[in-house]
Design an enzyme around this catalytic site. Structure first.
Site, PDB file in Angstrom:
ATOM      1  N   GLU C 284      53.718  45.536  32.122  1.00  0.00           N
ATOM      2  CA  GLU C 284      53.960  44.606  33.219  1.00  0.00           C
ATOM      3  C   GLU C 284      55.332  44.837  33.850  1.00  0.00           C
ATOM      4  O   GLU C 284      55.495  44.792  35.067  1.00  0.00           O
ATOM      5  CB  GLU C 284      53.833  43.163  32.723  1.00  0.00           C
ATOM      6  CG  GLU C 284      53.140  42.257  33.742  1.00  0.00           C
ATOM      7  CD  GLU C 284      52.605  40.976  33.094  1.00  0.00           C
ATOM      8  OE1 GLU C 284      51.372  40.874  32.984  1.00  0.00           O
ATOM      9  OE2 GLU C 284      53.412  40.136  32.679  1.00  0.00           O
ATOM     10  N   GLU C 287      55.044  47.754  35.962  1.00  0.00           N
ATOM     11  CA  GLU C 287      54.302  47.418  37.172  1.00  0.00           C
ATOM     12  C   GLU C 287      55.208  46.719  38.181  1.00  0.00           C
ATOM     13  O   GLU C 287      55.179  47.004  39.380  1.00  0.00           O
ATOM     14  CB  GLU C 287      53.106  46.507  36.813  1.00  0.00           C
ATOM     15  CG  GLU C 287      52.197  46.200  38.013  1.00  0.00           C
ATOM     16  CD  GLU C 287      51.042  45.265  37.656  1.00  0.00           C
ATOM     17  OE1 GLU C 287      50.956  44.818  36.488  1.00  0.00           O
ATOM     18  OE2 GLU C 287      50.242  44.977  38.565  1.00  0.00           O
ATOM     19  N   CYS C 304      48.087  37.144  31.641  1.00  0.00           N
ATOM     20  CA  CYS C 304      47.708  37.052  30.225  1.00  0.00           C
ATOM     21  C   CYS C 304      46.681  35.954  29.991  1.00  0.00           C
ATOM     22  O   CYS C 304      45.970  35.959  28.996  1.00  0.00           O
ATOM     23  CB  CYS C 304      48.894  36.706  29.346  1.00  0.00           C
ATOM     24  SG  CYS C 304      50.341  37.637  29.697  1.00  0.00           S
ATOM     25  N   SER C 324      49.298  40.548  38.321  1.00  0.00           N
ATOM     26  CA  SER C 324      49.425  41.826  37.613  1.00  0.00           C
ATOM     27  C   SER C 324      48.022  42.301  37.234  1.00  0.00           C
ATOM     28  O   SER C 324      47.131  41.497  36.970  1.00  0.00           O
ATOM     29  CB  SER C 324      50.262  41.609  36.350  1.00  0.00           C
ATOM     30  OG  SER C 324      49.983  42.617  35.411  1.00  0.00           O
ATOM     31  N   LYS C 363      39.386  32.508  26.227  1.00  0.00           N
ATOM     32  CA  LYS C 363      39.319  33.882  25.733  1.00  0.00           C
ATOM     33  C   LYS C 363      37.892  34.268  25.356  1.00  0.00           C
ATOM     34  O   LYS C 363      37.528  35.438  25.384  1.00  0.00           O
ATOM     35  CB  LYS C 363      40.240  34.050  24.516  1.00  0.00           C
ATOM     36  CG  LYS C 363      41.720  33.857  24.825  1.00  0.00           C
ATOM     37  CD  LYS C 363      42.371  35.100  25.387  1.00  0.00           C
ATOM     38  CE  LYS C 363      43.853  34.884  25.667  1.00  0.00           C
ATOM     39  NZ  LYS C 363      44.422  35.921  26.516  1.00  0.00           N
ATOM     40  N   GLU C 366      36.526  35.258  28.535  1.00  0.00           N
ATOM     41  CA  GLU C 366      37.157  36.508  28.966  1.00  0.00           C
ATOM     42  C   GLU C 366      36.533  37.719  28.266  1.00  0.00           C
ATOM     43  O   GLU C 366      36.231  38.735  28.898  1.00  0.00           O
ATOM     44  CB  GLU C 366      38.660  36.450  28.665  1.00  0.00           C
ATOM     45  CG  GLU C 366      39.426  37.673  29.155  1.00  0.00           C
ATOM     46  CD  GLU C 366      40.863  37.684  28.650  1.00  0.00           C
ATOM     47  OE1 GLU C 366      41.107  37.212  27.515  1.00  0.00           O
ATOM     48  OE2 GLU C 366      41.732  38.168  29.377  1.00  0.00           O
ATOM     49  N   GLU C 371      33.701  43.699  33.014  1.00  0.00           N
ATOM     50  CA  GLU C 371      34.648  44.789  33.287  1.00  0.00           C
ATOM     51  C   GLU C 371      35.601  45.044  32.116  1.00  0.00           C
ATOM     52  O   GLU C 371      36.295  46.044  32.082  1.00  0.00           O
ATOM     53  CB  GLU C 371      35.424  44.525  34.586  1.00  0.00           C
ATOM     54  CG  GLU C 371      36.452  43.402  34.521  1.00  0.00           C
ATOM     55  CD  GLU C 371      35.881  42.017  34.790  1.00  0.00           C
ATOM     56  OE1 GLU C 371      34.649  41.843  34.653  1.00  0.00           O
ATOM     57  OE2 GLU C 371      36.662  41.107  35.104  1.00  0.00           O
ATOM     58  N   CYS C 509      50.277  28.669  25.372  1.00  0.00           N
ATOM     59  CA  CYS C 509      49.178  28.830  24.412  1.00  0.00           C
ATOM     60  C   CYS C 509      49.272  27.884  23.214  1.00  0.00           C
ATOM     61  O   CYS C 509      48.262  27.561  22.612  1.00  0.00           O
ATOM     62  CB  CYS C 509      49.116  30.261  23.929  1.00  0.00           C
ATOM     63  SG  CYS C 509      48.929  31.427  25.278  1.00  0.00           S
TER      64      CYS C 509
END
Lengths: 628, 162, 580
Positions: C284, C287, C304, C324, C363, C366, C371, C509
């Site tokens: 990151e 990036e 994240c 990102s 998650k 996710e 993908e 989190c």
């Protein structure tokens, strides 16, 4: 034409007086002496008469008058409700002061020919006393004992013409408030008048205004609660349809007294006629500078917007109503904060009901003393009741507070239909209770009704007779509140459902004494815990019937009978030896559970019988089929 | 219910109305009234469209629609038959009238006949207590509906001839 | 101005405007409630007075008052424990139970349910008012959340959370009267809505109406499959919360015991998502530098948090180019396990099952995104379980958690720095990034690694950090409502941030929707955050680029950060989605 000051209003009033001049002449009963005035035929446009075809009658009248070349001498109007719905459609002719009842389109030719051409009263259309058979052209006993303050213009002026309202002292109270009173004086007059909210709990209106005025804010709102939801009340609708300007004027007065520049009328979408009248009235008031900026040349600005309800009884509760205007689900919220502190969009808001507002211009003009001279010690003025049910004269009545139920039901209402026995009067709708015979002579006001387990509510007054089962009535109202519960709080959402289920059990003959105990206990708990007024008062119909008609509950539970013969599951149809065996009942029975050969006594299979009563309706031999 | 052309027209009309409003979110109920007038009912797609236009969650719109009994998500029949279940009508036999209508139309209250001709509903007090019990067909009140025969005659007026 | 009142004969003074319920709490009088919930730290206030359980007697009042919503008044005399109040309270619970499934023994919230404990506290032994029970369909459509409206008590906490705090607006009360229940638009399955699966509705639900989709059985099955090599990884926030499930003080760090428990459960390798957190920093940060150097669009938003990712896909589909492209850490680790590590071991990636233990229910969703897989059969991560589910597995296996010996993560994907552990608290990602960015950009050693301005529970924190002659305008956001506020500004061109960290859950989190239930006690979140920073301080290495395993990963396998291979494995793309 914008009215620039009080003088121009007065000038317009003077000009407009001729519009209603004819109707002000009330000292003659002669049809022959019309004093050279243009005659006015008022065709009642109230909800009842409208339903039974009054618009068609008005149209036919105009046609017929036109045909006879009388359209210049006789004008036809469709004002609001006359109140005497039982005998509708009604028409009233001025200045003759003759009232015709139960008029149909077919009567129009006769009326024109007889009344207007020949100058004779049409005898058979006059009101006839059912007992003495006496005919009345005017002074019908139904109106004796009534006093019209809130309904003062309803049925008297043409509601779609602001000039008629102005002629009838309309907007004079506003002018008085704007030019010769301080807002504190206005509030004091209201407080001194003793006017209390006509929508339910009876909170003093002046105090509410004062409370709202005192809440610091940059903006305040006036809301007219026209979400009349009581299933048996239509007084607000009648005011809105018959005298919309009185509501607008009262809101303007409220706005100036409280310091609000915006008002909303929250009206049921189910009242399209009232909505149309309000739209017309608002447009006219704007045209005459009675709404908008610099009203009557003063620095007071006020606008009124219509907001439509969408079929939720609970929106009659003021916090729910406010949430509904804000575009949300109409769920009540906890008070405090009261709307007077934090209401619409968080601003101090004064919510008044239609009937309450309709009183206000009259109070301002005639003074607090005039108003407080009418009524009882704590309940001043009049109350409009929608009198219905098993009473002879169904209608809209306005009586001074303190009038007894007996006066309303037996004098004004003409007693019980088909000479049956009075059993109870239900007031206050789903939040009220049933009042038994022993209280027929107690004067009606807020306190006395509450003391006997009912409440004023919005003014539904349903008369019940010996054929009404009180458990079934309680169940009816419980079903209503259950359906109309907003679903927010446990007490109401689940509680009213459970009450309804217990009542259903009882009316089906499956109830136990333990159920009765639970029913009563739950009623008290719901009253104690529900979030809003709807929930808190939901058990009232049960509690009051339990109080006065407990024996009927016991009969359902212990004896498994419905004394009034209403609860189907508890009925039993039997064929007696009077049966001639005509087989009519056999053919009609939907369950085919009647057997018997021709000319022999028939038998009903009780196991399969639905208790629909079709057999009994069909039977032509008295006493051959009995129900018990 | 509506072909895409008229549906497009409806959307334009609805959008035009929403665009004309000074306050948008606050007028949700007014917008729903307007939409129901155009479409006859409020299908999910229309509610979703309104939600996007007013920038409020679709769930909120649905929550409001489902709260008010005036709004419906099911298209109604050609004629709407209402039974007044106000107290005055109740004590003068509204239940029986409702039962008779259910019987004659062969549907329950809240339903629409398979030929889409009638929808049967109930409402509370139309103020015609003097005529109790009353039924209302497409806004027209029919009073003193105690007899099956009378009810049948009223319904017949709304049935296509032949 | 203080108000004097009396509650249960105790005289007290509290500030004006306080509710009776809150006033009572100041003198340790607890009034039970099922709907009222106020979480100041996240500006959450569910004060709708719907359950009517907190009713109390107020002298001079006709009916009982709901203490949650009734403000104190001068001279008020309150009884919270009178027979009348207690009977009414019990009646409310009985009414709720009368419309509630009696399947408590098999409910996911058994022994963690507020309704159940209250019924027990009030001594409800039978239900006086039985009748019809609601019958709603159970919604198991999503990968994350199970909705069982039959267990809903209409407290509307989820609705307030979703609408007012997260501004996602998936829930509304629907219907009227007895049929009222919290539902989605048009009764759509949750999977078809804009739900971000943040799970905050689960975190506040007092009953079993909202729970995570239980994947424990799937994990057991994999563990018992001889053909599967089962690798587990644990997120930073799990180790500071798992102990609560075993009655340890909130904020207890149980990293070693957790690893020990996972070994006992039979996982073949126990890796640490922290490793991938360090890796995320490398990617990151590179990036960001790349965007700055090549005139790319700023600000860079962290990615994240899968709930946040889904939020912007639905709510801001026109801003898909600013987040990102980094996959979230556990996805990075998953893909590395199935590529790099599989190659090291010489086993077929298809025979590896990657299990993530996360503080999060999003998650789960996710991991199922198509993908995020190298092929249709090999998802980067196969199964995601929450902290709560892991605790259940440990209990199910009759492991005495507090007697476990501390164990260490496996090499090499269990290596991590202090920078990685702080990913678990709001602000941690950017703090970690700054530790690395500073040293990379200046070539100097950063002495003070703590960036206090980025820590704490404020919803939107801003700072300007000068590094190597350039001011970096950064913001740290937690809570999706706060994210919306900033995103609106970005959309309107009114923001000049360079980089923004966004986490969907309060506190980051540590406050995730899969963590042990906090039952409204926000001190628990603070304790978890404190533990995170304690763990960071205890680490010998506290900057991601110092992680030697990361250094060798780039050297041996990935090549350059943000390079071709890294792109192929560690970066992803986003999809515009409808708002519903």
């Amino acid at each position: 034409m914008k009215l620039k000051n009080a003088d121009t209003l007065n000038a317009l009033k003077a000009q407009s007086l001729k519009l209603i001049e004819t109707r002000r002449v009330t000292d003659t009963v002669s049809t022959k002496n019309a004093q050279g005035l243009v005659r006015h035929v008022m065709v009642c446009g109230g909800p009842g008469c409208h339903s039974s075809g009054s618009p068609g009658i008005a149209e036919r009248l105009e046609e017929e008058l036109n045909k006879q070349g009388l359209s210049e001498q006789v004008k036809v109007f469709q004002p609001g409700c006359f109140g005497f719905c039982e005998k509708g459609p009604m028409i009233e002719i001025y200045p003759d002061n003759v009232t015709y009842c139960e008029v149909s389109s077919e009567d129009v030719t006769t009326i024109v020919e007889e009344h207007f051409i020949q100058g004779n009263q049409v005898e058979h259309l006059l009101y006839m006393d059912p007992i003495t058979k006496e005919r009345f052209a005017t002074n019908i006993p139904f109106y004796d004992g009534q006093l019209r303050i809130a309904l003062r213009n309803v049925g008297y002026i043409a509601p779609e013409n602001i000039l008629e309202y102005i002629a009838a002292d309309g907007y004079q109270a506003l002018a008085k408030v704007l030019f010769s009173m301080t807002s504190l004086e206005v509030i004091d007059v209201l407080k001194d008048s003793g006017l209390r909210g006509r929508g339910g709990a009876g909170f003093p209106t002046g105090v509410k205004w004062e409370f709202t005025r005192k809440s610091p804010a940059d903006q305040r709102y006036i809301i007219c609660n026209a979400d009349e939801g009581d299933p048996g009340a239509f007084m607000d609708r009648s005011v809105l349809e018959g005298d919309p300007h009185s509501v607008l004027e009262a809101m303007l007065i409220a706005g100036s007294a409280i310091g609000a520049s915006e008002g909303f009328i929250y009206v049921r979408a189910e009242y399209p006629a009232a909505i149309r009248r309000l739209q017309i009235a608002i447009a006219q008031a704007q045209e005459y500078g009675l709404l908008g900026k610099a009203i009557l040349g003063s620095d007071f600005c006020f606008n009124i917007e219509l907001k439509y309800g969408a079929g939720a009884f609970v929106c009659g509760e003021e916090t729910a109503l406010i949430h509904s205007i804000e575009g949300a689900r109409g769920e009540p919220s906890v008070k405090p904060p009261f709307p007077a502190q934090k209401g619409l969009w968080g601003k101090p808001t004064c919510v008044n009901n239609v009937e309450t507002l309709a009183n206000i211009p009259a109070i301002i003009l005639k003074g607090a003393d005039w108003f407080s001279a009418v009524g009882t010690e704590k309940s001043k003025g009049t109350k409009v009741f929608a009198l219905a049910g098993k009473v002879n004269n169904v209608g809209l009545v306005e009586v001074p507070m303190g009038t007894t139920l007996r006066q309303i039901i037996f004098d004004i209402g003409g007693g019980i239909k088909q000479r049956k026995t009075f059993k109870a009067a239900q007031t206050g709708g789903p939040s009220g209770g049933c009042i038994p015979t022993k209280y027929l002579d107690s004067p009606i006001d807020y306190e006395s009704l509450t003391a006997i387990g009912s409440m004023m509510g919005s003014g539904g007054l349903i008369v019940l007779d010996e054929d009404d089962c009180m458990v079934n009535i309680a169940k009816y109202f419980q079903e209503f509140t259950m359906d109309e519960s907003c679903g927010r709080c446990t007490a109401c959402r689940v509680g009213t459902k459970r009450l309804y289920e217990i009542l259903t059990k009882i009316t089906e003959g499956k109830g136990t004494l333990e159920d009765l105990e639970n029913l009563e206990k739950l009623c008290h708990i719901i009253k104690d815990t529900a979030l809003c007024g709807l929930g808190q008062s939901a058990p009232n119909p049960i509690l009051s019937t339990l109080k006065y008609f407990r024996d009927e509950y016991i009969a359902h539970i212990v004896d498994k009978t419905c004394p009034a013969g209403v609860c189907q599951s508890l009925l039993k149809y039997e064929i007696t030896d009077k049966c001639v065996g005509c087989t009519l009942c056999v053919k009609k029975c939907p369950m085919s559970c009647i057997t018997g050969s021709s000319k022999k006594r028939h038998v009903i299979d009780q196991e399969r019988c639905l208790k629909c009563g079709a057999c009994m309706e069909q039977c032509r031999v008295v006493g051959a089929i009995i129900r018990h | 219910m509506c072909d895409s052309a008229s549906s497009n027209q409806f959307v334009q009309k609805l959008d035009g109305y929403i665009d004309s409003l000074t306050y948008k979110k606050e007028n949700l109920i007014g917008v729903l009234h307007y939409a129901q007038e155009i479409y006859g009912y409020l299908p999910a797609s229309v509610q979703w469209h309104i939600a996007q236009k007013l920038d409020i969650p679709s769930a909120t719109v649905y929550g409001v629609v489902s709260f008010y009994s005036f709004f419906t998500m099911i298209p109604r029949g050609e004629h709407v038959v209402n039974v007044c279940t106000g107290t005055a009508c109740f004590v003068r036999g509204a239940e029986k009238l409702k039962g008779e209508l259910e019987n004659q139309l062969k549907i329950k209250a809240g339903e629409t006949t398979p030929d889409n001709l009638f929808t049967l509903e109930t409402l509370r007090c139309v103020g015609a207590c003097g005529l109790a019990p009353v039924m209302i067909v497409d806004g027209k009140v029919h009073g003193r509906m105690n007899e099956a025969q009378d009810i049948n005659e009223v319904l017949a007026k709304y049935r296509p001839e032949g | 101005m203080d108000i004097q009142l009396t509650i249960n004969d105790i005289s007290l003074k509290v500030p004006e405007g306080m509710s009776i319920l809150d006033a009572a709490r100041t003198v340790n009088i607890d009034i039970p409630t099922l709907c009222y919930l106020k979480l100041n730290e996240m500006h959450y206030n569910n004060n709708i007075a719907s359950c009517r359980v907190c009713v109390v007697e107020v002298e001079g009042r006709r009916n009982l008052a709901s203490s949650c919503s009734t403000p104190v008044a001068s001279g008020m005399v309150v009884k919270t424990d009178s027979l009348r109040a207690i009977q009414a309270r019990r009646a409310m619970v009985e009414l709720l139970l009368s419309d509630h499934p009696k399947s408590c023994l098999t409910c996911a919230k058994n022994q963690d349910c507020d309704l159940q404990s209250l019924a027990s506290e009030l001594g409800v032994r039978h239900i006086s008012y039985e009748g019809e029970e609601s019958e709603f369909e159970i919604d198991k459509s999503s990968f994350s959340i199970v909705r069982d409206p039959n267990k809903c008590i209409r407290c509307r906490r989820c609705e307030t959370m979703c609408n007012e705090v997260q501004t996602v607006g998936v829930y509304s009360a629907v219907g009227r009267g007895f049929n009222t229940v919290v539902k989605t638009a048009f009764d759509l399955p949750l999977h078809e809505t804009s739900c971000t699966f943040c799970g905050q509705c689960i975190a506040v639900c007092p009953t079993g109406a909202l729970t995570e989709l239980d994947q424990v059985d799937k994990v057991w099955k994999a563990l018992n499959d001889p053909n599967q090599f089962v690798v587990v990884q644990t997120a930073p926030a799990v180790r500071v919360a798992l102990g609560e499930e075993f009655d340890l003080e909130p904020g207890t760090i149980v990293t070693g015991k957790m690893v020990g428990a996972l070994r006992r459960l039979g996982f073949d390798r126990v890796f640490d998502t922290d490793f991938a957190a360090d890796l995320t920093i490398m990617e990151e940060a590179t990036e960001l530098v790349h965007r700055i150097q090549h005139g790319g669009r700023l600000p860079l938003l962290t990615s994240c948090c899968p709930a946040w990712v889904k939020f912007f896909e639905h709510q801001f589909p026109d801003l898909l180019d600013i987040p990102s492209t980094c996959k979230s850490p556990h996805e990075m680790l998953g893909v590395l396990i199935k590529s790099y590590y599989a190659k090291t071991l010489g086993i077929d990636p298809k025979s590896i099952t990657v299990v993530s233990v996360m503080p999060c229910v999003a998650k789960k969703y996710e991991a199922a995104r198509p993908e995020l897989a190298q092929s249709a059969e090999t998802a980067d991560v196969d199964i995601v379980i929450t902290t709560r589910e892991l605790a259940r597995m440990i209990r199910e296996a009759s492991i005495h958690f507090d007697h476990l010996k501390d164990k260490e993560f496996d090499h090499p994907l269990g290596e991590s720095t202090g920078a990685a552990i702080i990913f678990g608290a709001t602000g941690g990602v950017l703090e970690a990034a700054l530790r690395t960015a500073y040293e990379v950009l200046t070539g100097e050693t950063l002495e003070k690694v703590e960036f206090e301005a980025l820590r704490g529970m404020d919803g939107i924190k801003e700072a300007v950090i000068p590094i190597a002659g350039r001011d970096y305008r950064i913001a740290v956001i937690h809570g999706l409502g706060n994210a919306r506020t900033v995103l609106e500004k970005i959309k309107a061109g009114e923001s000049n941030y360079d980089v923004i960290e966004i986490m969907a859950c309060p506190g980051g989190c540590i406050g995730g929707g899969g963590q042990p239930y906090h039952h409204g006690n926000m001190d628990i979140l603070q304790a978890r955050a404190a533990a995170i920073y304690r763990e960071d301080r205890a680490k010998p290495l506290r900057k991601s680029h110092e992680n030697l395993a990361i250094v060798s990963l780039y050297k041996d396998y990935l090549g350059e950060p943000y390079g071709k291979k890294a792109h192929q494995l560690l970066h992803t793309s986003y999809t515009a989605r409808k708002k519903i």
